[in-house]
Design an enzyme around this catalytic site. Sequence first.
Site, mmCIF file in Angstrom:
data_model
loop_
_atom_site.group_PDB
_atom_site.id
_atom_site.type_symbol
_atom_site.label_atom_id
_atom_site.label_comp_id
_atom_site.label_asym_id
_atom_site.label_seq_id
_atom_site.Cartn_x
_atom_site.Cartn_y
_atom_site.Cartn_z
ATOM 1 N N TRP A 325 -32.376 -11.853 -6.803
ATOM 2 C CA TRP A 325 -31.876 -11.247 -8.040
ATOM 3 C C TRP A 325 -30.769 -12.098 -8.652
ATOM 4 C CZ3 TRP A 325 -27.091 -9.565 -9.719
ATOM 5 C CH2 TRP A 325 -27.078 -8.766 -10.872
ATOM 6 N N HIS A 326 -29.967 -12.722 -7.798
ATOM 7 C CA HIS A 326 -28.834 -13.501 -8.288
ATOM 8 C C HIS A 326 -29.257 -14.834 -8.900
ATOM 9 C CE1 HIS A 326 -26.348 -10.630 -6.051
ATOM 10 N NE2 HIS A 326 -25.360 -11.045 -6.811
ATOM 11 N N GLY A 327 -30.411 -15.331 -8.553
ATOM 12 C CA GLY A 327 -30.814 -16.589 -9.163
ATOM 13 C C GLY A 327 -32.038 -17.199 -8.511
ATOM 14 N N PHE A 475 -26.571 -14.658 -14.376
ATOM 15 C CA PHE A 475 -27.504 -13.859 -13.567
ATOM 16 C C PHE A 475 -28.203 -12.812 -14.421
ATOM 17 C CE2 PHE A 475 -24.146 -14.769 -10.182
ATOM 18 C CZ PHE A 475 -24.735 -15.957 -9.863
#
Length: 475
Positions: A325-327, A475
């Site tokens: 989800w963060h990258g 993000f």
Amino acid sequence: MVFTSAVFLFMFFPVVLGGYYIIPTIKLKNLWLLISSLVFYAWGEPRFITIMLLEIVINYILAFIINKLDNKNIMLRKITLIFTVVIDLGILGFYKYINFAISNINKFTSLFILEGKINYIDIMLPIGISFFTFQILSYVIDVYRKEVKVQKNIINLALYVALFPQLIAGPIVRYIDVEKEISYRKHSLPLMYEGITRFIVGFFKKMFIANTLGFITDSIFKDISTVGTLSGWMAILCYMMQIFYDFSAYSDMAIGLGKMFGFNFKENFNYPYISKSIQEFWRRWHISLSTWFKDYLYIPLGGNRKGKYRTYINLFIVFFATGIWHGASWCFIAWGLFHGLFMILERTKIINIKNPFIGRVYTLLVVIVGWVFFRVEGMHNALDVLKKMFDFNVTDIDINNCMNYINGQVILAFILAVIISTPFIKNTYLKIRDKNSYLSNCVVIFKDIVLFAVFIISISYMVASSYNPFIYFRF
């Protein structure tokens, strides 16, 4: 547009706030806030606003269909929900992960000496897409679960998704938490004061603490080959504080702005660096995201209700999802799985630390190591930095390199970062304030003077720097 800009502080926000309180009815206030939020979002990259509006329209229609289908159409309701989730995650996945997927496919096929590679797609990531996608998903899922009523007014739904204080970098606001406030909310001077106070605190945390320490991190990690043991530790300790104060500052400012408009967003951080375990850390860090994954992924997967091995698999899936989800990077995935590993080790009691002091040291060490994967680009570079940090080979060059970055401002910023990361100041202030005495009145006045002073200091730092993006914007 960012909160820490002259355009926002002295043009956009005063106009929006003034217009909001001049407008008489809640319906018109909502429309004004929606238009303002769309202007806010479109300020930097207008073309991306169509993606957000498209998601709003699609989810509005599909949530309406889900609501119309009764219990006799359980399968059709479920299919409609799955279709909605696939669309939302598909849009997110295309913009955020398509080139990451292409890169890994090309690397995989090259192992078999296959000719031809897939060309990368020239695409930009819409700012805040991870946040507003998760928000609108929570709305549709809660409608499916019949935990909230379907929103029949598309203006109100669009306002929930696009509300500018939390649009770009959270906190992730669940519809169920603001459902009533969208239609009716209270406004008062105490709430306005509380909102202004919270905004100033976040403004200072970002401009003085996060930016000051972030400069150290960026300077040292600019060239990984020059990183040594001391400089590696210095950079990552500064980053540990930078990311906390950068992200929590945005949350503070978002919560503060929300209060000024009558919205009460939930807290996103609760002193995570005083945690005595990784489990506790995730109850205190990015609370809105960890709560979202718990309610919409972990529990639907079975949570801890289907035996210990299924629990471990579920935790693995959740922390894989947290990382990705963060990258779109294997480093983010490694960071997520690294935390997931220690969550599992703590659940199995393999790691079971009773001593609070040792527990805090252990937790900080795990978190610090994890931040290396989060901050350093490239798995090879991250492992190289970790190797240098733990080989304890201190050289004169490394010492001199660190000394070049140490000055009064950096020392003050780091000391403040350490102190404010604990509840010491807050608890002390509340104890004195709650005593009905002359001293308590003086403390309240002193607090307001300090807030005014740090606001002026923060503005001076803002003016001195041309651009102050928040870390979680990407993000």
